[in-house]
Design a protein around this motif. Sequence first.
Motif, PDB file in Angstrom:
ATOM      1  N   PHE A   1     -39.053 -17.760  -1.689  1.00  7.68           N
ATOM      2  CA  PHE A   1     -38.594 -18.586  -2.799  1.00  7.68           C
ATOM      3  C   PHE A   1     -37.910 -17.782  -3.896  1.00  7.68           C
ATOM      4  CE2 PHE A   1     -42.358 -20.856  -1.077  1.00  7.68           C
ATOM      5  CZ  PHE A   1     -41.686 -21.978  -0.596  1.00  7.68           C
ATOM      6  N   VAL A   2     -37.927 -16.464  -3.767  1.00  9.78           N
ATOM      7  CA  VAL A   2     -37.331 -15.620  -4.808  1.00  9.78           C
ATOM      8  C   VAL A   2     -36.317 -14.665  -4.177  1.00  9.78           C
ATOM      9  CG1 VAL A   2     -39.375 -15.761  -6.269  1.00  9.78           C
ATOM     10  CG2 VAL A   2     -39.171 -13.893  -4.621  1.00  9.78           C
ATOM     11  N   GLU A   3     -35.424 -14.162  -5.014  1.00  8.71           N
ATOM     12  CA  GLU A   3     -34.444 -13.177  -4.546  1.00  8.71           C
ATOM     13  C   GLU A   3     -35.116 -11.811  -4.373  1.00  8.71           C
ATOM     14  OE1 GLU A   3     -31.541 -13.674  -3.553  1.00  8.71           O
ATOM     15  OE2 GLU A   3     -30.955 -15.608  -4.372  1.00  8.71           O
ATOM     16  N   PRO A   4     -34.636 -11.000  -3.427  1.00 13.55           N
ATOM     17  CA  PRO A   4     -33.501 -11.255  -2.523  1.00 13.55           C
ATOM     18  C   PRO A   4     -33.885 -11.974  -1.241  1.00 13.55           C
ATOM     19  CG  PRO A   4     -34.254  -9.030  -2.203  1.00 13.55           C
ATOM     20  CD  PRO A   4     -35.143  -9.607  -3.280  1.00 13.55           C
ATOM     21  N   MET A   5     -35.211 -12.267  -1.059  1.00 11.81           N
ATOM     22  CA  MET A   5     -35.662 -12.851   0.197  1.00 11.81           C
ATOM     23  C   MET A   5     -35.038 -14.216   0.458  1.00 11.81           C
ATOM     24  SD  MET A   5     -37.757 -11.883   2.697  1.00 11.81           S
ATOM     25  CE  MET A   5     -39.190 -10.984   2.106  1.00 11.81           C
ATOM     26  N   SER A   6     -34.837 -15.008  -0.608  1.00 12.79           N
ATOM     27  CA  SER A   6     -34.259 -16.339  -0.407  1.00 12.79           C
ATOM     28  C   SER A   6     -32.846 -16.267   0.151  1.00 12.79           C
ATOM     29  CB  SER A   6     -34.270 -17.111  -1.732  1.00 12.79           C
ATOM     30  OG  SER A   6     -33.521 -16.431  -2.721  1.00 12.79           O
ATOM     31  N   THR A   7     -32.096 -15.233  -0.256  1.00 15.31           N
ATOM     32  CA  THR A   7     -30.755 -15.042   0.288  1.00 15.31           C
ATOM     33  C   THR A   7     -30.819 -14.522   1.714  1.00 15.31           C
ATOM     34  OG1 THR A   7     -29.828 -14.602  -1.899  1.00 15.31           O
ATOM     35  CG2 THR A   7     -28.570 -13.813   0.004  1.00 15.31           C
ATOM     36  N   TRP A   8     -31.742 -13.614   1.982  1.00 17.19           N
ATOM     37  CA  TRP A   8     -31.873 -13.052   3.325  1.00 17.19           C
ATOM     38  C   TRP A   8     -32.228 -14.122   4.349  1.00 17.19           C
ATOM     39  CZ3 TRP A   8     -35.326  -8.255   1.796  1.00 17.19           C
ATOM     40  CH2 TRP A   8     -34.518  -7.345   1.098  1.00 17.19           C
TER      41      TRP A   8
END
Length: 249
Positions: free
Chosen positions: A55-62
């Motif tokens: 739910f947070v960057e950078p994981m949400s973009t990944w």
Amino acid sequence: MRRVIILLLAVLCGYPIKANSMVNDSIASSPSEHNFKPSEVMLPLTLMATGALGFVEPMSTWRVDIRDNLQEWRGDHRIHVDDYIQYVPIASIYGLSLLGAEAKHDYVDRTLELGVSYAALGVLTNVMKYSIRTPRPDGSSRNSFPSGHTATTFMGAELVRIEYGDESPWYTVGAYTIATGVAALRVYNNRHWFTDVVAGAGVGILCARIGHWMLPVTRRFMYNLTGMDAFVYPEVKEGGASLGLSMRF
């Protein structure tokens, strides 16, 4: 509905009956193996926390990049066996002993253990799904986090480890391999973000351990409620199959 059918079939592998004798206090006691240990929640909570990072960057973009790259490579191809093989580890909780493997607990206790694990799984996954309301990667609904299929199959895999891990590590390896395959297919089929399945794995393992921790309490409650102290179960021996009767005095 599929979950209910599978659980009923599992329960039918060992059908409890009532008798007049009382349960021995040693049966209802809490063995040390069922004591809660903080170290046992580290893995499932770590997996759940890692999944929440989606739910947070950078994981949400990944996770979006993974979905897009996979969709470009996969096209319209889907593999839907994950709807069915998610239950293989659960069936193995009973099936392995029918094939001659020695489980840690008898059919009664395994049924109680599975029932509490499933109840915890149902509560935890549904509360998270319908409170967080994460859109699925295919846009079909808003109940993506965590993956219920993944939670179900990892719960079964962890119960296999608990019951048969001392008998042979290969039972654990096999069950967790199937569970990992189900998780991968949920992402492959565009039904879940990869962070959903990571969290689902943690939920499943945690719920299996809850069922194991609670077994002495569940056992005492059920025996006091029903007076159940005998159990009919299928048995496979050299020369054929038969029904066995287990009685507790």
